[in-house]
Each structure stands twice: as C-alpha cells, then as structure tokens.
Design a protein around this motif. Structure first.
Motif, short mmCIF file in Angstrom:
data_model
loop_
_atom_site.label_atom_id
_atom_site.label_comp_id
_atom_site.label_asym_id
_atom_site.label_seq_id
_atom_site.Cartn_x
_atom_site.Cartn_y
_atom_site.Cartn_z
N VAL A 160 0.75 -1.21 0.11
CA VAL A 160 -0.06 0.10 0.09
C VAL A 160 0.82 1.18 -0.01
O VAL A 160 0.66 2.12 -0.74
CB VAL A 160 -0.76 -0.04 1.08
CG1 VAL A 160 -1.85 1.33 1.17
CG2 VAL A 160 -2.02 -1.36 1.24
N LEU A 161 2.08 1.27 0.58
CA LEU A 161 2.63 2.48 1.00
C LEU A 161 3.90 2.65 0.24
O LEU A 161 4.68 3.48 0.18
CB LEU A 161 3.02 2.57 2.53
CG LEU A 161 1.77 2.59 3.56
CD1 LEU A 161 2.62 2.95 4.77
CD2 LEU A 161 0.87 3.86 3.07
N GLU A 213 -9.66 2.29 7.58
CA GLU A 213 -8.87 2.86 6.73
C GLU A 213 -7.97 1.93 6.37
O GLU A 213 -7.28 2.14 5.13
CB GLU A 213 -8.22 4.04 7.57
CG GLU A 213 -9.08 5.18 7.94
CD GLU A 213 -9.78 5.89 6.75
OE1 GLU A 213 -8.82 5.93 5.85
OE2 GLU A 213 -10.89 5.89 6.71
N GLN A 214 -7.45 0.87 6.93
CA GLN A 214 -6.45 -0.12 6.39
C GLN A 214 -7.02 -0.94 5.19
O GLN A 214 -6.61 -1.01 4.21
CB GLN A 214 -6.23 -1.24 7.36
CG GLN A 214 -5.37 -0.86 8.81
CD GLN A 214 -5.31 -1.54 9.47
OE1 GLN A 214 -5.67 -2.83 9.66
NE2 GLN A 214 -4.67 -1.26 10.97
N LEU A 215 -8.41 -1.28 5.29
CA LEU A 215 -9.13 -1.74 4.29
C LEU A 215 -9.30 -1.08 3.14
O LEU A 215 -9.03 -1.45 2.09
CB LEU A 215 -10.69 -2.25 4.88
CG LEU A 215 -11.47 -2.96 3.93
CD1 LEU A 215 -10.80 -4.17 3.44
CD2 LEU A 215 -12.83 -3.45 4.56
N GLU A 220 -7.60 -0.01 -2.50
CA GLU A 220 -7.28 0.91 -3.51
C GLU A 220 -5.88 0.61 -4.18
O GLU A 220 -5.55 0.67 -5.39
CB GLU A 220 -7.08 2.38 -2.75
CG GLU A 220 -8.38 3.25 -2.77
CD GLU A 220 -8.00 4.60 -1.91
OE1 GLU A 220 -6.98 4.78 -1.55
OE2 GLU A 220 -9.17 5.12 -1.79
N ALA A 221 -4.90 -0.18 -3.29
CA ALA A 221 -3.73 -0.61 -3.55
C ALA A 221 -3.82 -1.65 -4.76
O ALA A 221 -3.11 -1.88 -5.76
CB ALA A 221 -2.80 -1.16 -2.38
#
Length: 855
Positions: A160-161, A213-215, A220-221
């Motif tokens: 994700v990041l 928010e993790q979900l 999105e990733a």
C-alpha cells in the motif's frame, strides 16, 4: 437480485443494479468470470457447492475499470464494502477491529485471466491494539499475535505504501525473538511502535491504526496493482487485454500458523509437471499461504505430509476429486488448515507443462470424462511446439555427471533442457539478451519484479522455494525450463556468483539445467533433436483431425524432411523450386546461366529442366502417394532479395517481374517436374503453382502451358494480392488449385513488408502504442474477412478447383479459428508447424459455428 445473477459477461440489468460493485460469495454467479475475476468466480462456486471456503465478498472488475478510466474510486463503493463487512461480521460471529473474537481479512486481487503473482495481496488486515490483545488471549500464544502483526505491517508497508517490507521485518525481529515476560498489550505496543518507526523512516507515512482505513488503503492498492510494471509486462507477453481490470476479493482470514495441526499448502489434482493422476503439491506446517507461493520457505511434499496427517489429507483428496469432476479440469487449489480444520481458499485451472497437458488431455479422452472438444481445449499449439524442442544429447547428462560437472540438484519445476550464460540479475539478463546472448537467470528467490528477466531468459534457477513457488508457476506459464529449491547453492547477485560448497561459478560462465530432473551442470551440454510424438500426443492429434476434417500439408526442402513432415501427420507436402534449388546448391547455377545468356530469344533452359528433374525426383519418391504442391520460382520474393540477385536479374529480364512474363521459364519447371514424377514412381498428385497471379487471363495462360506440357503435373496459382482474391472466381475456372498466402495478403492490407509479420520488431511496439487495432501476426484483420469469404464462396462454385491457405510461421489458434469459420479446410504450414496446426484446427470447430466447407 435474480436478474443480476443471470446476466453474462459482466453486463448489468437496470439502473439500480448498475450501481452495485460488491457481491457476497453466496450471491455471485460463478459464470460471470469477467465480472468476478477468476479468484472471485472460483470462491463463488466453492460456496455454492458447499465446499469449506472462508466467507467473504467480491468487488467486481467494473469498479477497477471505473478507477482506471476516471482515476478515482466510484462514489458509494466503500459504503457497499462496509455494508458487506457488517454482513460478514454477522455471518462469522466475529468483529472487525474489535474483540473478543476479532475478524481479520485478506484482500487479494483476482483478474478474469490468471496472472500468478503479478498483482497484490494484503493479509491479516484489521489488526490494532484491541484485536491484537484479543488474538493473543484467544490463541494463548503471544508469539502468534506478534507474527500476525508483523506480517500485516510488512505487507501493508510494501503493497500500500510502497516500502520494501524488509525494514519492518528487521525492526521487529529482535522483539519477536525475545518476547520475554511482557503481556500481550505491552508486546503489541512495542511491536507496533517499532514497525511504525520503520515504515515512517522508509516511506514518510505510517500504517493506519483504524482497521477500516486499512481496508480502504488495501482495496485502492489492489486496483493500482492492475497497472503496475510487472502486471503490464505479463499482459503484454501473454497478449491479455489491458482493459479487463481486476476484481478484489475480501475474505475472512484463517490461520495456518495458529497452533498444531495448522499449515498452508497448494495442491494440484494431478501432477502439473508429468500429468500423473496423483495429488501433487506442498504443505508448510505452521505457515501462511504466501510463505508457500513466495518461495521464502521450502515446504514438504503432499505425499509426506499425508503420511503424518492421514485423516486430514484423506479429506483433502476427497475434496480434490469432487472438484475435478465438477470442473472437468485439473485444478490448482490453495488451502489452509487451522487447528485441524480444512479450508479451501482458491481454486483455478492448473498451469501445466506441455508434457502434463498432453497426458492429462489424453487420459480425459480415454476416460470419456469430457466431450472430445473439451478435452482438447486446455492443450495449446504453443505447448506442442515446446514438446518438440531439442533436448540434451543421449549420454550427455551421464557424461557430465561422471566428469563432476553436476553442481547441485533442486526441484524440477518446469521441464526442458537448456544451456546458457549464467546471469544473476534480471536487468543484466535483459541487456545480455539484447546483445544476442542466451542466458539462464539464477536468483535466491524470484518475485514478480523479476518477470522481465524471466521472460528474456532461456531458463530459471532459484536457491529456495518449491514446485508451487512464484518461479515455478511463472516458468510453467512461460514454458521455460526451471529448477527451484537448490538448497546447496548460494546465489549472490551483488557478488555476481553462484556457489556450491567450495565451487564458484561466476556470472558470465555457462551452465546447463534440466527442468525435469532438477539438475544444474557447469558448462554447456550438447543438444539433440527432439523426440518423436508420444502415444498421448498421437491420440490427441488423431482426435483433432477427426473434429476438424482438415487437410494439413507441410513445407519441405529435402527428401529427409518429407519423411519427417509426413510422420508428423501431414496429408501432403509443399515446397518451392527456388527453395529446393538453393538447398541443393543449384540455384546459383540457374542465376549465373540467366545472367550469362541475357538474350530471351536464344535462352537455353535445358540444364535448368534437367536440374529440376534431378533434385525433385528423390522428393517425389519420398512423398510416395502423398500430394506434393510445388511453387514456381519467384524472382520477386521479398525474403530472398539477395539470394536471387534480384537487381541484376530484373535489369536484364524485366519479364520476371510479372507472373507469366517468361513462359519459357515456366515450361522448363513444368517439364522438369513431369520428368521427376515419371522417374520417382510416386502415385501422388503433383501441382505447380505460380505466385502473384491476379487476373483470370494469367491463369488461362498457365492452363495452356500445362496442356502443351502433356504431363500429369497440374497447375495452380498463389494469390498474394487483394485483387487476385477478389477475382478468384475467374481464376478458379482455369486452375486446379488456388493458394492464398495469408501473411503476404495481410502485409498488403497494412502496407508493410511481409517479413515483418515474422518478427517481433517493429510490430510489438506498434501494437503496444495502439497505432493499429489488429496484430496481423496473430489475428486476421477484419477488413480481410470479406475478401476471404469471397474466395471461399468462389471455390464452392468451382468444385474442380481446390482452395487452400498458406500460413507462414507459428500457426495462431485465433487465425486458425477465423479461417475455419470462413470455410477453409486445406492448409499448408511450415514443416515444424504440422502438429501445432493439427491441434489448432482441431480446436477451431468449438470456438465458433463452422461455415460451409471448402474442399
């Protein structure tokens, strides 16, 4: 809802349903693979049929396509996700982001077409302080909780990041290894803080503490990963459309690392390497799924695990049998065991080697498990080409072992025997291949970022991983030899060396690998020609011939080649006068004679006539009763410009620029063939066809030449232009046979040299840039369909004249299906394409309704 479930191909019915992007496993129609993705469709079917799959829901490919088109997530999507999350909590009796029974999620990609390892996955999502403490208390194992937390941080930071994930693992290692007497909350707090510091230092932001928010970030990733570099490269290589999009599968986590007996594995319902009808796969005690497929650990074989846990694996065997019968296919199944309970996480058609694909299809035919066309469907023309490729020479392997050249033995993950330059970095592999080298890529483990190097290489070697690791699965998909799990080897890309014991092989030296036995040798091993077709392949191709009802003729240049091509199942052979003269060394004599004489009125071609009789007699004798089609010399041939000395010849003899411009040359070729046919004693039909004919008057002149020759060699034409095709009805009246050259005609439609249709450049780049909407190497341009249909219609009106298609290079299954659908049933292909073509046309009737046949 019922309307939605029965709309095919991802279509929608009604304005309200058009806004829905999320479906629970239990309400999704597994037939809508384009909408649900392969993974989602498989889980929908598992759920519908009552198999033990953890519950979840699917965000459809419509959402991904919307994100790709607009750059933003569709309005209302996350509201739908939260609604389904609430339903999932109710269904599982667990709470997302809270105790006492926490619900953790996996978020995985799932394209409509299998793209193993190309897109992204996040596991253990939903961890926070409260859920971590609850997990520790429920499991009675603080180390388990720590493992879950660290895995989540590592994957989230990487996927994700955009971090490496390694910084998290390093930061948490000491805390996990030396947990001490701290309670679960303290351990969580220290681990969370350490992981967050590592992520913040590396990427400048932290992992969200709030599970929802993790979900959102993970979903999105996954959407973004549809267009990451490796996914785009994979789609380009496999010609997968870029507009399909990926679904997102959100599923309740089950844990293979939670106490004993727990573990994760991958199982194939039959051996994907050999085709043996036995379960094949691997099981990692105490591991999560990505440990198995990533190759970061070496699991045990299913056969060994079954001896330790017979009850569990009897259940798995039973489920595999049911699924194979349900799907009518060999399957690749991911599973997890959580404290003795079996869960199926994914089911899909198994990637398999060419050897396995052929054996499995033949077994299915013998068992009458499927309709004949369905049994052929999983086998591809490309797999047959691979099966026929060269292997190590007899005795080469035993000699190499005796000489001490065996470096190490790993797991043979994808068969094939190759030699090449050892390269330890994918970028360096690509550079060497661009400069003309053949390389073997060796890596400690492979990951999706290595794909470009794997594609460029002839073979792949890894130090760790098993037969279901990333390297193994991708190698089988690429049809490249692969050896994994070479535990004795140390592969150091930065140092540029592969070490086994005290022996060091430096990058740039040559190695050889056997992708079936798993052996890796120093140096190059001599190669030999591939083995003949095996009984399983013969069975399949015989069935393909019956389904297609086509005649396949193979191109030859020597008598020995005739025997090989007929042995491959060709019904006849085709050749050309210039090819045979060039192969036997007589072409230069003809050209020198023409250049020396230069006077058309006194031209003496008796030596040419005798030479043609001499070189064609053994070819016709080898053909026996088989048909032989001969193409007349073509002095305009684009692919033989230098060989034919075209500039000089056409300067002195401009008549050679038109098909019937030099009747004396055509008479000499006819006479030579007639003499060869008489001497050979063969009883097969022989015809001579002239290239570039575009007018019925030309065909009539050829017919008159044939009558004057008074032999049993018939005459025909090769049509290479749209004009010739459009006037084919008149040409057919004067011809015994008409051949259409698909490659040349496609090139004429696009205005490019025909030779470019046999190369990667420049068309690869041209297609990628979207400058043409059809790749003429793999598909018939729609503007040509009408012309080909006109030829088929004309042929049907002139049954005395046969009409065939001449295909050059690899036979595309898409082109084969198109030509079959139009109505053609006679084809000429390159000699080594006879078996792939027989399969391609055998599969053609099931792709579309067949049109009326052409003799």
């Amino acid at each position: 809802m019922s309307e939605l479930l029965h709309v095919g191909n991802g279509a929608r019915s009604g304005a309200l349903e058009a806004e829905r992007f999320v479906l629970a496993f239990g309400e999704a129609d597994h037939r809508q693979v384009r909408l649900l993705g392969g993974k989602g469709a498989g889980l929908a079917r598992l759920t519908a049929e009552g198999f033990p799959a953890p519950p979840g829901f699917i965000i459809t490919t419509d959402a991904c396509r919307s994100v790709t088109a607009t750059g933003t997530v569709p309005a209302g999507l996350f509201t739908e996700v939260l609604e389904h999350l609430t339903t999932l909590e109710r269904h599982t009796g667990k709470s997302f982001g809270a105790g006492p029974s926490p619900l953790l999620l996996s978020v995985r990609s799932g394209a409509p077409v299998s793209m193993p390892g190309m897109m992204d996955t996040v596991l253990n999502l939903g961890i926070n302080r409260e859920t971590a403490v609850a997990i520790a208390e429920a499991s009675g194992d603080r180390r388990f909780m720590a493992d879950v937390l660290v895995r989540f941080h590592r994957m989230y930071s990487e996927i994700v990041l955009g971090g490496s994930g390694e910084a998290v693992a390093e930061a948490a290692h000491e805390l996990v290894e030396h947990a001490g007497p701290r309670d679960a909350a303290e351990l969580h707090d220290e681990l969370w803080a350490a992981c967050q510091r590592a992520v913040l230092d590396e990427v400048g932001e932290e992992v969200p503490a709030e599970p929802r928010e993790q979900l959102r970030g993970a979903i999105e990733a996954v959407f973004r990963s549809w267009n990451n570099r490796r996914a785009v490269t994979y789609r380009d290589f496999h010609r997968i459309p870029h507009d399909l999009g990926t679904a997102v599968v959100v599923q309740s986590m089950v844990f293979g690392n939670l106490g004993s007996p727990s573990g994760s594995g991958v199982v194939f319902t039959r051996n994907p390497v050999t085709g043996d009808p036995q379960l094949y796969g691997e099981y990692l005690e105490g591991g999560q799924g990505e440990d198995v497929v990533a190759g970061t650990a070496t699991p045990e074989q299913i056969a060994y695990a079954a001896r330790r846990l017979p009850v569990l694996f009897d259940e798995l065997r039973s489920q595999c049998g049911r699924l194979e019968a349900l799907y009518g296919d060999v399957l690749d199944i991911e599973f997890t065991v959580e404290r003795g309970r079996l869960y199926l996480l994914q089911v899909r058609s198994a990637k398999r080697t060419p050897e396995a694909a052929i054996r499995i299809a033949a077994d299915f035919l013998r068992e009458a498990r499927l309709p004949r066309s369905d049994a052929l469907a999983p086998v591809t023309a490309a797999q047959i080409r691979q099966l026929e490729r060269p292997q190590f020479a007899d005795g080469a392997v035993s000699a190499a072992r005796a000489a001490g050249r065996l470096l190490t033995t790993g797991v043979g993950a994808s068969p094939g025997q190759v030699s090449g330059t050892l390269v330890l970095d994918p970028d360096r592999a690509v550079k060497r291949v661009v400069h003309g080298e053949e390389v073997i890529l060796a890596r400690p483990i492979t990951s999706p970022v290595d794909l470009h190097g794997m594609i460029a290489s002839r073979g792949i070697v890894t130090a760790t991983g098993g037969a279901t690791s990333h390297a193994a699965v991708v190698a089988r998909a690429l049809a490249k030899p692969c050896v994994v799990g070479c535990g004795e080897a140390t592969i150091e890309p930065d140092q540029g060396r592969l070490s086994v014991g005290g022996r060091v092989i430096a990058e740039g030296e040559t190695i050889s690998i056997d992708g079936l036995s798993g052996e890796v040798f120093a140096g190059a091993l001599p190669m030999t020609a591939p083995a003949a077709a095996n009984p399983d392949l013969s069975l399949l191709l015989g069935e393909a011939d019956r389904l297609a009802g086509c005649r396949i003729m193979g191109r030859v240049t020597t008598p020995e080649h005739v025997a090989t091509v007929l042995d491959r199942g060709a019904t006849g052979v085709v050749t050309s006068v210039d090819d045979v003269l060039a192969t036997t060394g007589h072409l230069n004599e003809l050209i020198d004679s023409l250049l020396a004489q230069r006077d058309l009125d006194t031209l003496d071609l008796t030596r040419m006539e005798a030479g043609i009789a001499e070189v064609f007699e053994p070819i016709l004798r080898a053909a026996g009763a088989a048909e032989v089609g001969v193409r007349a010399i073509d002095f305009q041939a684009d692919e033989a410009r230098e060989l034919m000395q075209q500039t000089q010849l056409l300067t002195f003899y401009p008549q050679l620029s038109v098909p019937v411009g030099m009747p004396a040359l055509l008479r000499a070729q006819l006479a030579g063939l007639i003499t060869a046919a008489k001497r050979s004693g063969g009883g097969g039909r022989v015809h001579l066809a002239v290239r570039h004919v575009s007018d019925p008057r030309e065909a009539r002149a050829l017919r008159e030449l044939s009558r004057q020759a008074e032999g049993r060699v018939q005459v025909g034409t090769y049509l290479t232009s749209p004009r010739g095709a459009l006037l084919s009805a008149g040409i057919a009246e004067e011809s015994d046979v008409i051949w259409l050259e698909v490659r040349v005609m496609q090139a004429a439609m696009f205005g490019i040299p025909p030779r470019q249709l046999l190369t990667q450049r420049p068309l690869d780049d041209y297609v990628k840039r979207g400058l043409i909407d059809t790749d003429p190497r793999h598909a018939i341009d729609p503007t040509l369909h009408g012309i080909l249909t006109a030829v088929a219609t004309a042929a049907a009106e002139h049954p005395r004249c046969e009409v065939g298609m001449r295909l050059s290079g690899p036979v595309s299954e898409e082109i084969a299906a198109t030509l079959y659908r139009i109505g053609f049933r006679l084809f000429a292909v390159d000699g080594d394409e006879v078996r792939p073509a027989r399969l391609a046309f055998g599969k053609a009737p099931s792709t579309e309704p067949a049109a009326s046949g052409v003799a």
